[in-house]
Design an enzyme around this catalytic site. Structure first.
Site, PDB file in Angstrom:
ATOM      1  N   CYS A  67      70.563  11.045  65.077  1.00  0.00           N
ATOM      2  CA  CYS A  67      69.821  11.112  63.882  1.00  0.00           C
ATOM      3  C   CYS A  67      70.965  12.313  62.922  1.00  0.00           C
ATOM      4  O   CYS A  67      70.801  13.395  63.612  1.00  0.00           O
ATOM      5  CB  CYS A  67      68.206  11.720  64.533  1.00  0.00           C
ATOM      6  SG  CYS A  67      67.217  11.790  63.122  1.00  0.00           S
TER       7      CYS A  67
ATOM      8  N   CYS B 179      65.678  18.378  64.638  1.00  0.00           N
ATOM      9  CA  CYS B 179      63.749  18.642  65.918  1.00  0.00           C
ATOM     10  C   CYS B 179      65.478  19.368  66.756  1.00  0.00           C
ATOM     11  O   CYS B 179      65.591  18.538  67.803  1.00  0.00           O
ATOM     12  CB  CYS B 179      63.491  17.201  65.657  1.00  0.00           C
ATOM     13  SG  CYS B 179      63.430  16.824  64.981  1.00  0.00           S
TER      14      CYS B 179
ATOM     15  N   CYS C  26      65.505  17.395  70.502  1.00  0.00           N
ATOM     16  CA  CYS C  26      65.430  15.828  70.908  1.00  0.00           C
ATOM     17  C   CYS C  26      66.648  15.631  70.955  1.00  0.00           C
ATOM     18  O   CYS C  26      67.718  16.508  70.437  1.00  0.00           O
ATOM     19  CB  CYS C  26      64.952  14.869  69.199  1.00  0.00           C
ATOM     20  SG  CYS C  26      65.134  13.518  69.789  1.00  0.00           S
TER      21      CYS C  26
ATOM     22  N   CYS D 266      55.618   0.159  72.482  1.00  0.00           N
ATOM     23  CA  CYS D 266      55.540   1.079  71.037  1.00  0.00           C
ATOM     24  C   CYS D 266      57.590   0.838  70.951  1.00  0.00           C
ATOM     25  O   CYS D 266      58.189   1.268  71.622  1.00  0.00           O
ATOM     26  CB  CYS D 266      55.689   2.627  71.382  1.00  0.00           C
ATOM     27  SG  CYS D 266      54.531   3.045  72.283  1.00  0.00           S
TER      28      CYS D 266
ATOM     29  N   CYS E 255      52.957  -0.678  68.525  1.00  0.00           N
ATOM     30  CA  CYS E 255      52.946   0.844  67.387  1.00  0.00           C
ATOM     31  C   CYS E 255      54.826   0.853  66.776  1.00  0.00           C
ATOM     32  O   CYS E 255      55.609   0.429  67.936  1.00  0.00           O
ATOM     33  CB  CYS E 255      52.515   2.079  68.973  1.00  0.00           C
ATOM     34  SG  CYS E 255      52.778   3.022  67.891  1.00  0.00           S
TER      35      CYS E 255
ATOM     36  N   CYS F  80      48.618   7.272  65.392  1.00  0.00           N
ATOM     37  CA  CYS F  80      48.747   7.861  66.660  1.00  0.00           C
ATOM     38  C   CYS F  80      50.079   9.833  66.053  1.00  0.00           C
ATOM     39  O   CYS F  80      50.242   9.342  65.740  1.00  0.00           O
ATOM     40  CB  CYS F  80      49.884   6.881  67.719  1.00  0.00           C
ATOM     41  SG  CYS F  80      50.093   7.913  68.988  1.00  0.00           S
TER      42      CYS F  80
ATOM     43  N   ARG G  79      46.953  10.722  76.177  1.00  0.00           N
ATOM     44  CA  ARG G  79      48.162   9.821  76.462  1.00  0.00           C
ATOM     45  C   ARG G  79      49.156  11.045  77.794  1.00  0.00           C
ATOM     46  O   ARG G  79      49.695  11.673  76.761  1.00  0.00           O
ATOM     47  CB  ARG G  79      48.969   9.064  75.613  1.00  0.00           C
ATOM     48  CG  ARG G  79      50.074   8.275  76.648  1.00  0.00           C
ATOM     49  CD  ARG G  79      50.749   7.530  75.291  1.00  0.00           C
ATOM     50  NE  ARG G  79      49.973   6.607  74.712  1.00  0.00           N
ATOM     51  CZ  ARG G  79      50.303   6.190  73.786  1.00  0.00           C
ATOM     52  NH1 ARG G  79      51.229   5.978  73.249  1.00  0.00           N
ATOM     53  NH2 ARG G  79      49.340   5.165  72.685  1.00  0.00           N
TER      54      ARG G  79
END
Ligand code: SF4
Length: 426
Positions: free
Chosen positions: A65, A69, A72, A109, A142, A202, A272
């Site tokens: 990516c 972040c 991550c 997901c 999702c 979400c 969750r």
């Protein structure tokens, strides 16, 4: 009336606690912990009974990516030895998704690392959804694809996406400390775009990144304000090779207090337990089910969870039941609101095909909160070759990690399922 009586009464009536009350939950002692769980459990049972919704993560594109972040494993410059691969073929993704549904998942997901999707990426996801729904027409979908541009949420809704996950992760005040390549406002904008297009929102958080109690309360209040239908609560998985690799700040007791605070602030929302469940709650996972009404089945995006069968056994042993495709997730009053907005979730009867409501996703994903999401994990390393040895998952890692320590022995990088030749854990 003491604190817990007050919070229980408010939760049963869907009233917002004060910030002071939310902070007080986080400040309770270990002697009070079971009372906190019992109070949050009353609220949980009022709105969700003893049902546990299972969600299944499929990492469509892993690692590499361009965003930074800190939490991550898929971030720019990550040295974490995660799987790295580009977009799965629709039939490959469908194979993993169908395994998750066979294992009891109601929602799949679909997650991809990256800043956000191109229009071509949206088409890829559309093809993948088509392949999944050929075999599982009733499954909730999702998507968790990062920041959305104008009209992309509407396009996703049109191709069968029920919910969109995009986590806020932490408070607005500390967001700049964990990411510099996009802003908190960017994330809020994407959640609003998804909601505006009729997708169930979400959005959740990641705890354990060094934040204060005030930060945790801030982000949960912001999520309530945004109208998230589901709130994934991730507990940081400190991957070696990321800037937060030594942030071992959580205890099982702290995780339960955080979950309870979220439940009191968002009483009628799908809460969750997302990434980090096994690593941080450890033997107290079943107590978490008394507060949260949703978990991920099996593995996360870049790390392995406990065996899917162990998840099912835990739910049964603790006296809960897996929510079926024909059951409503959200209470009727929320499902009606979501449907009025445009088809969001909540109701099962609904979800599934856009004839019904949908819910959210998360995945823990912080999606792009975690890189794809939070629970998500990260990426790197080449896909496993057929025949690679798969080591058994550490079921209950020792809980003696100290802040400032590297504990890569507690983090099991995913080496099976999507992007490998090995069977998914579901
Ligand atoms: S959380 Fe998402 S956007 Fe951030 S680095 Fe990870 S994959 Fe990229």
């Amino acid at each position: 009336m003491d604190l817990l009586d007050t919070l229980t009464a408010k939760g049963l009536n869907r009233e917002l606690p004060t910030r002071e009350e939310a902070l007080a939950v986080l400040a309770t002692t270990d002697d009070e912990l079971l009372d906190v769980v019992a109070a949050a459990g009353r609220v949980r049972r009022q709105w969700f009974g003893r049902r546990v919704k299972l969600n299944y993560l499929v990492n469509l594109k892993s690692g590499l990516c361009p965003e930074d972040c800190n939490y991550c494993s898929q971030r720019l410059g990550s040295k974490a030895e995660i799987l790295k691969y580009t977009w799965l073929k629709p039939e490959e993704a469908a194979q993993a998704a169908v395994a998750g549904v066979a294992g009891g998942a109601k929602r799949v997901c679909l997650v991809a690392s990256g800043r956000g999707p191109t229009d071509r990426d949206i088409e890829r996801v559309a093809s993948t959804i088509g392949a999944i729904k050929e075999q599982e027409p009733g499954v909730e979908i999702c998507a968790c694809l990062g920041l959305l541009s104008d009209n992309q949420a509407e396009r996703l809704a049109a191709v069968g996406v029920d919910a969109y996950n995009h986590n806020l992760n932490t408070s607005e005040g500390t967001y700049g400390d964990i990411t510099t390549t996009h802003t908190y406002a960017d994330r809020v904008d994407t959640v609003q775009k998804a909601h505006g297009a009729g997708l169930s929102a979400c959005s959740g958080l990641i705890a354990g990144m060094g934040e204060s109690d005030e930060d945790l309360v801030d982000v949960v209040y912001a999520l309530r304000e945004l109208g998230s239908d589901s709130v994934p609560v991730n507990f940081l998985i400190p991957f070696e090779g990321t800037p937060l690799a030594k942030e071992w700040n959580l205890t099982p007791q702290r995780c339960l207090r955080i979950l309870a605070m979220v439940r009191f602030v968002c009483p009628d929302v799908e809460v969750r337990i997302a990434g980090g469940r096994e690593v941080h709650l450890r033997s107290l996972q079943p107590l978490g089910l008394h507060i949260a009404n949703s978990i991920f089945l099996g593995d996360y995006l870049t790390s392995e969870g406990q065996a899917g069968q162990a998840d099912l056994d835990m739910i049964k042993d603790a006296g809960f039941e897996v929510e079926g495709q024909g059951e409503m997730t959200l209470p009727r009053h929320r499902a009606d609101v979501s449907a009025a907005v445009g088809g969001g979730c909540g109701g099962a009867s609904a979800c599934g095909s856009h004839e019904t409501a949908a819910e959210t996703a998360a995945t823990g994903c912080g999606g792009h909160a975690g890189g794809g999401c939070g629970p998500c994990g990260d990426a790197h390393a080449a896909p496993a070759e057929q025949g690679d040895t798969v080591e058994p998952v550490a079921e209950q890692p020792a809980a003696d990690a100290e802040p400032g320590e590297l504990r890569s022995d507690l983090v099991k990088v995913r080496r099976r399922g999507a992007g490998t030749e090995l069977a998914p854990n579901a």
